[in-house]
Design a protein around this motif. Sequence first.
Motif, PDB file in Angstrom:
ATOM      1  N   GLY A  51      -6.387  71.519  94.283  1.00 40.19           N
ATOM      2  CA  GLY A  51      -6.438  70.121  93.875  1.00 40.19           C
ATOM      3  C   GLY A  51      -5.065  69.487  93.881  1.00 40.19           C
ATOM      4  N   GLU A  52      -5.047  68.195  93.529  1.00 44.18           N
ATOM      5  CA  GLU A  52      -3.801  67.446  93.484  1.00 44.18           C
ATOM      6  C   GLU A  52      -3.860  66.458  92.324  1.00 44.18           C
ATOM      7  N   ARG A  53      -2.737  66.298  91.640  1.00 43.76           N
ATOM      8  CA  ARG A  53      -2.608  65.330  90.549  1.00 43.76           C
ATOM      9  C   ARG A  53      -1.491  64.361  90.916  1.00 43.76           C
ATOM     10  N   ILE A  54      -1.698  63.101  90.636  1.00 45.64           N
ATOM     11  CA  ILE A  54      -0.661  62.085  90.781  1.00 45.64           C
ATOM     12  C   ILE A  54      -0.253  61.680  89.377  1.00 45.64           C
ATOM     13  N   VAL A  55       1.036  61.743  89.106  1.00 48.16           N
ATOM     14  CA  VAL A  55       1.550  61.477  87.762  1.00 48.16           C
ATOM     15  C   VAL A  55       2.600  60.373  87.833  1.00 48.16           C
ATOM     16  N   ARG A  56       2.463  59.346  86.988  1.00 53.17           N
ATOM     17  CA  ARG A  56       3.490  58.298  86.889  1.00 53.17           C
ATOM     18  C   ARG A  56       4.531  58.769  85.885  1.00 53.17           C
TER      19      ARG A  56
END
Length: 119
Positions: A51-56
């Motif tokens: 999977g992949e997570r996008i984090v600000r």
Amino acid sequence: MIDFIILFFVFIVILFAIKGSIKHFKGEGPCCGGGSCSKSSFKKLDGPVLGERIVRISGMHCQGCADNVEKAVNSIPGAVCRVDIKNATASISYDRTIEETEIYKAVSNAGYKVEAFLK
């Protein structure tokens, strides 16, 4: 006449300072804390991407900051991080389950703040 010379030199110094600050905040200047930038080494996952997570992330000002975040997240086993300094986001791919708290802790320990998990 001496006042004019002093004002001229002060004006020149201020121009260089402003120019350097603009480059720094665009991510083009020297790394935070001085010195030269050292790009973090490229890391690959051991297994297939699950999977992949996008984090600000807030607090990043230059490529040195982005490298610090990448290094911190890459220290998590099974995670690979790529930072987009312009959008203040990190894309984190993983090959095993990684808790949000692990990412939050790694980023916080590097001196930055996780604003939101976008994906």
